[in-house]
Design an enzyme around this catalytic site. Structure first.
Site, short mmCIF file in Angstrom:
data_model
loop_
_atom_site.label_atom_id
_atom_site.label_comp_id
_atom_site.label_asym_id
_atom_site.label_seq_id
_atom_site.Cartn_x
_atom_site.Cartn_y
_atom_site.Cartn_z
N TYR A 1 62.02 -72.97 -36.92
CA TYR A 1 62.32 -71.95 -37.93
C TYR A 1 62.45 -70.62 -37.18
O TYR A 1 61.47 -69.98 -36.82
CB TYR A 1 61.20 -71.90 -38.97
CG TYR A 1 61.35 -70.82 -40.02
CD1 TYR A 1 62.60 -70.46 -40.50
CD2 TYR A 1 60.23 -70.17 -40.52
CE1 TYR A 1 62.73 -69.47 -41.45
CE2 TYR A 1 60.35 -69.18 -41.48
CZ TYR A 1 61.60 -68.84 -41.95
OH TYR A 1 61.74 -67.86 -42.90
N ASP B 1 66.28 -74.11 -39.53
CA ASP B 1 66.86 -72.87 -40.04
C ASP B 1 66.95 -71.92 -38.85
O ASP B 1 65.95 -71.34 -38.43
CB ASP B 1 65.97 -72.31 -41.14
CG ASP B 1 66.42 -70.93 -41.62
OD1 ASP B 1 67.45 -70.42 -41.12
OD2 ASP B 1 65.73 -70.35 -42.47
#
Length: 257
Positions: A105, A144
């Site tokens: 992330y 992400d």
């Protein structure tokens, strides 16, 4: 083998919005989540047949990652290089016999770009880390990544130039990574497909009008690109401001040189 990545924007909330339905339907071999926003003991997921690995942020309700895998890995790490921990719970790496899986992330540079310098240092560290892993065996890198790499990867490229997630610096770091021996699996298969987004603002009607960004990726070592079967963006799956992305790959074609 199917690999899925999803920024769930709070796993406890996402579970109440259909997470387990999608999880069971997709039947992934490896399922990675980002932005879990929970601490140890705050949720128990009934994922029969899966080993679970969580990396929690020290700050409550913030960041965090997890990987759910049908196959037990040889080794698990929670940091980069010799540092096997980091305070925001942003990375988990699993080592298997023929490949690594790295779930990340990536930090957001923030609206005012106050975190851009830190973000660029992160990118350099991650690239060096992935490059070192890639010398040992192929890498599947997903998560992400908080950047729309090309203009085709967001709806309003002209008006977003210079904004967080679409600065020249962030886009350049993605280019550097791909030039270091990696493939963006979705763009490898669909180089000119427009309207393929994985994140939408919660503002009214934005998702319905598909005003989005593609900032969630499954990236693989270039030397296993021929093993890619398909890459998909599951835009119809709700439950978060992101949707899941996935990669189907022929594990039999993955070889360690």
């Amino acid at each position: 083998m199917k690999v899925v990545s999803w920024n769930v924007n709070g796993i406890r909330a996402c579970v109440n919005k259909g997470f387990l339905d999608f999880f069971n339907d997709i039947d992934a071999d490896i399922f990675c989540i980002q932005e879990s926003k929970c601490q140890e003991g705050q949720i128990e997921l009934p994922l029969e047949g899966y080993y679970q690995y969580w990396n929690y942020a020290l700050k409550k309700g913030y960041s965090g990652t997890a990987i759910f895998t049908k196959r037990e890995p040889l080794f698990v790490s929670y940091g980069v290089g010799d540092n096997d921990s980091e305070d925001e719970g942003r990375i988990i790496s699993l080592e298997f016999e023929k490949y690594y899986v790295v779930n990340v992330y990536t930090p957001n540079a923030k609206r005012t770009l106050e975190r851009l310098e830190e973000r660029l240092l992160w990118e350099d560290e991650i690239r060096d880390y992935l490059t070192q892993l890639n010398k040992q065996k192929p890498v599947i890198y997903c998560g992400d990544l908080n950047v729309a790499h090309q203009e085709i990867d967001l709806k309003n490229a002209k008006t977003n130039k210079g904004n967080s997630g679409f600065t020249e610096e962030e886009r350049g770091k993605m280019t550097d990574l791909l030039n270091a021996g990696f493939i963006d699996s979705y763009r490898y298969l669909y180089p000119s497909k427009e309207g393929a987004y994985s994140w939408w603002s919660y503002m009214s009607k934005v998702r319905e009008r598909n005003i989005g960004w593609r900032i969630d990726y499954v990236i693989v070592s270039e030397n296993i690109k021929d093993a890619i079967i398909d890459a998909e963006i599951h835009h119809s799956i709700l439950g978060s401001d992101h949707c899941p992305v996935s990669l189907d790959i022929d594990e039999g074609k993955i070889t360690v040189e």
